[in-house]
Design an enzyme around this catalytic site. Sequence first.
Site, PDB file in Angstrom:
ATOM      1  N   GLU A 155     -54.466  26.742  84.357  1.00  0.00           N
ATOM      2  CA  GLU A 155     -55.506  26.495  83.344  1.00  0.00           C
ATOM      3  C   GLU A 155     -54.974  25.988  82.010  1.00  0.00           C
ATOM      4  O   GLU A 155     -55.328  26.504  80.951  1.00  0.00           O
ATOM      5  CB  GLU A 155     -56.342  27.774  83.142  1.00  0.00           C
ATOM      6  CG  GLU A 155     -57.002  28.236  84.424  1.00  0.00           C
ATOM      7  CD  GLU A 155     -57.836  29.510  84.259  1.00  0.00           C
ATOM      8  OE1 GLU A 155     -57.929  30.030  83.141  1.00  0.00           O
ATOM      9  OE2 GLU A 155     -58.403  29.958  85.271  1.00  0.00           O
ATOM     10  N   ASN A 196     -52.550  24.703  88.777  1.00  0.00           N
ATOM     11  CA  ASN A 196     -53.791  25.303  89.272  1.00  0.00           C
ATOM     12  C   ASN A 196     -54.827  25.370  88.141  1.00  0.00           C
ATOM     13  O   ASN A 196     -54.498  25.752  87.006  1.00  0.00           O
ATOM     14  CB  ASN A 196     -53.465  26.735  89.747  1.00  0.00           C
ATOM     15  CG  ASN A 196     -54.567  27.374  90.556  1.00  0.00           C
ATOM     16  OD1 ASN A 196     -55.038  26.802  91.536  1.00  0.00           O
ATOM     17  ND2 ASN A 196     -54.981  28.575  90.163  1.00  0.00           N
ATOM     18  N   HIS A 232     -64.174  27.818  91.758  1.00  0.00           N
ATOM     19  CA  HIS A 232     -65.175  28.855  91.468  1.00  0.00           C
ATOM     20  C   HIS A 232     -66.498  28.116  91.278  1.00  0.00           C
ATOM     21  O   HIS A 232     -66.819  27.655  90.187  1.00  0.00           O
ATOM     22  CB  HIS A 232     -64.782  29.656  90.224  1.00  0.00           C
ATOM     23  CG  HIS A 232     -63.550  30.474  90.427  1.00  0.00           C
ATOM     24  ND1 HIS A 232     -63.507  31.516  91.342  1.00  0.00           N
ATOM     25  CD2 HIS A 232     -62.318  30.405  89.878  1.00  0.00           C
ATOM     26  CE1 HIS A 232     -62.297  32.064  91.319  1.00  0.00           C
ATOM     27  NE2 HIS A 232     -61.556  31.404  90.454  1.00  0.00           N
ATOM     28  N   GLU A 262     -59.031  29.436  95.016  1.00  0.00           N
ATOM     29  CA  GLU A 262     -59.798  30.628  94.593  1.00  0.00           C
ATOM     30  C   GLU A 262     -61.279  30.468  94.927  1.00  0.00           C
ATOM     31  O   GLU A 262     -62.150  30.872  94.157  1.00  0.00           O
ATOM     32  CB  GLU A 262     -59.623  30.877  93.081  1.00  0.00           C
ATOM     33  CG  GLU A 262     -58.167  30.883  92.620  1.00  0.00           C
ATOM     34  CD  GLU A 262     -57.965  31.176  91.135  1.00  0.00           C
ATOM     35  OE1 GLU A 262     -58.907  31.634  90.467  1.00  0.00           O
ATOM     36  OE2 GLU A 262     -56.848  30.944  90.648  1.00  0.00           O
ATOM     37  N   ASP A 264     -64.988  30.559  95.618  1.00  0.00           N
ATOM     38  CA  ASP A 264     -66.181  31.398  95.766  1.00  0.00           C
ATOM     39  C   ASP A 264     -67.372  30.577  95.279  1.00  0.00           C
ATOM     40  O   ASP A 264     -67.205  29.589  94.557  1.00  0.00           O
ATOM     41  CB  ASP A 264     -66.063  32.763  95.064  1.00  0.00           C
ATOM     42  CG  ASP A 264     -65.622  32.719  93.609  1.00  0.00           C
ATOM     43  OD1 ASP A 264     -65.823  31.681  92.938  1.00  0.00           O
ATOM     44  OD2 ASP A 264     -65.084  33.736  93.121  1.00  0.00           O
TER      45      ASP A 264
END
Length: 369
Positions: A155, A196, A232, A262, A264
């Site tokens: 990030e 990432n 996400h 990650e 979701d």
Amino acid sequence: MHLSTLALPLLAASVDAQLHKLAKQAGLKYFGAATDTPGFRERAGLEAAYEQYNAIRDDTNEFGQTTPTNGQKWLFTEPERGVFNFTEGDVVADIAENNGQILRCHALVWHSQLAPWVEQGTWTAEEVEQIIVDHITNVAGYYKGKCYAWDVVNEALEEDGSYRKSVFYNALGEDYIKLAFKTAAEVDPTAKLYYNDYNLESPSPKSRAAVNIVKMLQAEGIKIDGIGMQAHLVADRAATLDDQIAVIESYAATGVEVAYTELDVRLFTPNDEEKLALQKEVYRNSTGACVQTEACVGITLWDFYDPFSWVPYVFEGEGDALLWFEDFEKHPAYDGVVEALTNGTKPCKPGKGRGKGKGKGHKRSNKLF
Ligand SMILES: *[C@@H]1O[C@H](CO)[C@@H](O)[C@H](O)[C@H]1NC(C)=O
Ligand SMILES: *[C@@H]1O[C@H](CO)[C@@H](O)[C@H](O)[C@H]1NC(C)=O
Ligand SMILES: *[C@@H]1O[C@H](CO)[C@@H](O)[C@H](O)[C@H]1NC(C)=O
């Protein structure tokens, strides 16, 4: 007669489990799920669920890969300067080792869940350099040889593609990214080194900035192996299949691999049939984009069981983002993933006409089954 009644539940569990198995058949390296010490930092009071939870998590037909959601973050691994603690990270590293699952390691340099001493100190540029080198040397050194991949920098970008102002950036500018990758490459030469971030799932100023990070490192001969799309996602405004394929191809053009790290897909609770149907389509699209692109090696869910998800803690009123409800019923989205995993196989060579028949699809080898 006792034998058959005993054998039934075990049989039922393993017959259902299939995501990793199908992912391998489709040409991916893995389908996995992040995990944590169950209940440790997520909602308490679900001890009764652990047994069922663990059975799913440990079934390598379902999940061939895992990641510690929290335990390897700076806050836990170096809570005081020079004091290293691998207790939490080891919980998940040991699960992976015992199960024979691929371990993605996460994350070395990140502005969030950072130990307070790093953020609260007043440092010279040289001190920040030393802090980064010491952290990576100790943490990546401790896990050396165990990590398929490390999220080396996490990030670093704002939505407009500019660099995030962090304690690292403020002291060193973009050189902190070079230092982190250079150090990680020296410490654990066999781990794949990833950049990432979130909102990297469709072409945007941010995705182009991620490409520029790769190019910047490559121009200096510094090793970078992958871009991690956190993914996400939100059910009613997720990147489309076409956009996800396009962005993966843009990363792949630099020569790196790509992973969903990650995944979701959250929705506003309570759920209903319509929201769950949309969520299913989003899971199908993300999985499909990974299957249809040569560069995408695998998919990691950010846990798999709704009560252990981070979503309700961070996004008020949202949740139900994973593939298992609290009662261990599967979301319709589980079938969306299965549909995408059984809809075709990876193209054999990068750039070879995806979906054009010729050049599409590996010969299925026996060992995949
Ligand atoms: C290391 O971390 C664990 C788990 O968070 C904690 O219980 C333990 O007290 C820590 N060890 C030290 C020496 O601080
Ligand atoms: C899935 O991807 C297709 C193709 O790009 C797109 O038309 C569709 O809207 C996407 N669905 C969702 C729910 O995002
Ligand atoms: C399923 O395969 C078809 C044909 O290759 C492709 O056009 C479509 O996008 C695929 N769907 C998903 C969700 O990957």
